[in-house]
Scaffold this active site. Structure first.
Site, mmCIF file in Angstrom:
data_model
loop_
_atom_site.group_PDB
_atom_site.id
_atom_site.type_symbol
_atom_site.label_atom_id
_atom_site.label_comp_id
_atom_site.label_asym_id
_atom_site.label_seq_id
_atom_site.Cartn_x
_atom_site.Cartn_y
_atom_site.Cartn_z
ATOM 1 N N PRO A 150 15.093 -0.604 6.398
ATOM 2 C CA PRO A 150 14.172 -1.609 5.835
ATOM 3 C C PRO A 150 14.351 -1.745 4.319
ATOM 4 C CG PRO A 150 12.994 -0.145 7.335
ATOM 5 C CD PRO A 150 14.367 0.445 7.149
ATOM 6 N N SER B 288 0.809 -1.238 0.000
ATOM 7 C CA SER B 288 0.000 0.000 0.000
ATOM 8 C C SER B 288 0.833 1.274 0.000
ATOM 9 C CB SER B 288 -0.945 0.064 1.208
ATOM 10 O OG SER B 288 -1.699 -1.098 1.293
ATOM 11 N N CYS C 244 -25.774 -0.116 -10.207
ATOM 12 C CA CYS C 244 -26.068 -1.553 -10.158
ATOM 13 C C CYS C 244 -27.037 -1.853 -9.015
ATOM 14 C CB CYS C 244 -24.765 -2.344 -10.048
ATOM 15 S SG CYS C 244 -24.932 -4.020 -10.652
ATOM 16 N N ASP D 92 -5.797 -2.248 -9.001
ATOM 17 C CA ASP D 92 -4.692 -1.549 -9.666
ATOM 18 C C ASP D 92 -4.939 -1.395 -11.166
ATOM 19 O OD1 ASP D 92 -2.885 -0.692 -7.734
ATOM 20 O OD2 ASP D 92 -2.033 -2.708 -7.503
ATOM 21 N N GLU E 127 -18.784 3.829 -13.187
ATOM 22 C CA GLU E 127 -17.531 4.275 -12.546
ATOM 23 C C GLU E 127 -16.290 3.678 -13.196
ATOM 24 O OE1 GLU E 127 -19.864 2.371 -11.155
ATOM 25 O OE2 GLU E 127 -19.076 0.889 -9.763
ATOM 26 N N HIS F 4 -21.990 -0.450 -14.318
ATOM 27 C CA HIS F 4 -21.106 0.311 -13.435
ATOM 28 C C HIS F 4 -20.395 1.419 -14.210
ATOM 29 C CE1 HIS F 4 -21.239 -2.274 -9.827
ATOM 30 N NE2 HIS F 4 -21.466 -3.241 -10.694
ATOM 31 N N LYS G 67 2.599 1.375 -5.236
ATOM 32 C CA LYS G 67 3.315 0.707 -6.324
ATOM 33 C C LYS G 67 2.494 0.733 -7.606
ATOM 34 C CE LYS G 67 4.119 -3.531 -5.211
ATOM 35 N NZ LYS G 67 3.267 -4.600 -5.770
HETATM 36 N N1 GLN Z 1 -26.219 -8.079 -6.167
HETATM 37 C C1 GLN Z 1 -26.779 -7.488 -7.324
HETATM 38 C C2 GLN Z 1 -26.794 -8.461 -8.506
HETATM 39 O O1 GLN Z 1 -26.095 -9.427 -8.518
HETATM 40 C C3 GLN Z 1 -26.041 -6.214 -7.694
HETATM 41 C C4 GLN Z 1 -24.624 -6.440 -8.111
HETATM 42 C C5 GLN Z 1 -23.788 -5.185 -8.098
HETATM 43 O O2 GLN Z 1 -24.167 -4.191 -7.503
HETATM 44 N N2 GLN Z 1 -22.623 -5.239 -8.695
HETATM 45 O O3 GLN Z 1 -27.496 -8.252 -9.462
#
Ligand code: GLN
Length: 536
Positions: free
Chosen positions: A192, A15, A383, A72, A511, A509, A18
């Site tokens: 170290p 942590s 999600c 990562d 993000e 997702h 790297k």
């Molecule tokens: N648990 C929910 C599903 O499997 C949502 C999954 C998630 O939020 N990545 O559909």
């Protein structure tokens, strides 16, 4: 061109950044005109992090091809702005699974299967796949864990062998270590680091560059000492004090000459001059004081913020795009059920409910969604966050009191979120979800379509359950808009409320595709709505 390899190992403790250092170095090389690929070797025995608790491993980062990978990989994609694939991450578990399968199949013709050469061969095969699959000229390989761990020894041994096979001039070992500060005296210690380099050398690997990470400034005397004790050139000991912001790391490395040093040692010539102006601008913007907007993130792994790494980054990108600072208030969804944490929600101008699995804390998330809807607070559901938004809607606007996802209540009369038909017979937990990139058509005139500004998008998924189409009509009549659908119209990808400033949930997702220079539209929309609310 011969493939060049850049190996990153970690010393002293984990942590220390790297992954970020490797990613930032990748950016410097890409900026010099090279086609760069990155690979992370994870020493644990799980086949992938998909089955691991986020408490253990942080976020599971999903790639276009549906690979569930180490977080990562998110740093690599965000810094270098590349799209990685399955070959960019493997674990000890995958290596052993492959070797054992071959053994059972009789491929080894009665031989005794050993760590050297069979396991190390399989590791080398997987490393060599990267340039073959990606065509990369420079492959950055990050070895997970810390030198000295039993688990990572086969990886280091394999890389040592690989160096001899591809030629020493084509490989470069970079060791990222930590210099602790003694509290009482404020003195920075190199011991170290000396020990960890000694451990590396005992395995036949002498690092050629040492990145000396520390919280305090690392002076000349210290780099000289490290050079002397660790048998590295003085100029190849790179001091790296903890940066104010992650985005500064590429600039710091560039200023100190990391890009040129790597090229010189790999005997490469840059084909163009790096243009770091966009990053300079970004860092300058980050450091400029801006009005603050408060955002509540209602999750179940909030004690470990790494579990929401990409969400946090996407919020930062969107904040910059809106010229504000977003302060995230971390709310444990189970607390809301016990009447705790509401002060954070009430003082926020936006709410994010991120992804998650299992029933713990679900009711708290449903409560947060209800609060957002009833109080016109901008909301983004990722999600699971989209699923709870639908559950709340069904319970309180459609009078289906027991509405739920069949993930949390198998017996519910109203499974508004349900298993996809083709998922029903699956009993394995690993890698069996709807994973990776799928297209989504945006419906005209919706908030989602306005945010994206294009008719169709491809987004990354990781889920088992879906909106149950049996309820579509009822939802629509009551004011839910299905603003993103799969091309065949069968899957709800984005849902939003018609009569609300910004209540949007996506089954995917977003993000994972937000980038510092290309913030994700759905996050930009959320922060914009929250900013407007904060002004009122
Ligand atoms: N648990 C929910 C599903 O499997 C949502 C999954 C998630 O939020 N990545 O559909």
């Amino acid at each position: 061109m011969t493939t060049k390899y850049l190996f990153f190992t970690g010393g002293v403790v984990s942590s220390v950044g790297k992954g970020v250092t490797a990613a930032a170095t990748g950016l410097l090389l890409k900026e010099r005109g090279f086609n760069v690929a990155v690979q992370k070797l994870d020493p644990y025995i799980n086949v992938d992090p998909g089955t691991m608790s986020p408490y253990q491993h942080g976020e599971v980062y999903v790639l276009d091809d549906g690979a569930e990978t180490d977080l990562d990989l998110g740093h690599y994609e965000r810094f270098i702005d590349i799209r990685l694939s399955r070959v960019s991450n493997f674990t000890t578990g995958q290596v052993y699974a492959e070797v054992i399968a071959k053994e059972r199949h009789g491929d080894y013709l009665g031989g005794t299967i050993q760590v050297i050469p069979h396991i190390t061969n399989e590791i080398k095969r997987r490393v060599a796949l990267v340039p073959r699959v990606t065509g990369a000229e420079i492959v950055i390989v990050e070895v997970g864990g810390t030198v000295g761990d039993i688990e990572s020894q086969p990886f280091l041994e394999a890389l040592r062998q690989l160096r001899n096979e591809v030629g020493r001039e084509n490989c470069l070992f970079v060791h990222v270590t930590w210099l602790p500060t003694i509290g009482a005296t404020g003195e920075i210690k190199t011991k170290p680091t000396q020990h960890s380099v000694a451990a590396l050398r005992s395995m036949g690997i002498s690092p050629q560059i040492i990145i000396a990470r520390a919280d305090a400034p690392v002076d000349n005397g210290l780099t000289e000492k490290i050079a002397l004790f660790c048998d590295v050139e003085k100029r190849a000991v790179i001091p790296m004090q903890t940066a104010e912001t992650l985005y500064e790391v590429p600039l710091l490395l560039e200023r100190i000459g990391m890009g040129e040093l790597v090229l010189e040692k790999l005997e490469l010539k840059a084909t163009r001059k790096p243009d770091m102006k966009p990053w300079q601008k970004l860092v300058a913007e980050v450091k400029t004081p801006k009005p603050t907007v408060k955002m509540a993130l209602v999750g179940k792994y909030v004690e470990l913020q790494d579990a929401y790494m990409s969400v946090r980054e996407a919020v930062k990108h969107a904040a910059l795009a809106n010229g504000v600072e977003v302060e995230i208030g971390w709310v444990h969804s189970a607390d809301l059920e016990k009447d705790k944490g509401w002060d954070v929600i009430q003082s926020s101008d936006g709410i994010i409910v991120p992804g998650g699995f299992g029933s713990r804390g679900i009711e708290g998330k449903v409560m947060a969604a209800r609060y957002a809807r009833e109080n016109n607070v901008p909301y983004l559901g990722l999600c699971l966050g989209m699923q709870v938004m639908c559950i709340e809607f069904a319970r309180n606007l459609l009078d289906h009191e027991d509405a739920n996802s069949s993930e949390f209540d198998r017996a519910t009369e109203h499974p508004v979120i349900d298993l996809m038909i083709d998922q029903r017979s699956i009993t394995d937990m690993g890698g069996t979800m709807r994973l990776g990139l799928y297209p989504c058509l945006l419906q005209k005139g919706t908030k989602a379509a306005a945010a994206y500004g294009v008719p169709s998008v491809d987004e990354r998924h990781r889920h088992r359950f879906e909106f149950n189409n049996a309820y579509r009509d009822q939802f629509q009549k009551a004011g839910m808009v299905f603003s993103g659908l799969s091309p065949d119209g069968k899957l709800v990808e984005i849902a939003e409320l018609a009569d609300h400033p910004y209540m949007v949930g996506s089954q995917f997702h977003p993000e994972f595709l937000s980038r510092p220079m290309r913030p994700h539209p759905l996050f930009v929309g959320l922060v914009k709505a929250a900013k407007e609310r904060s002004k009122k």
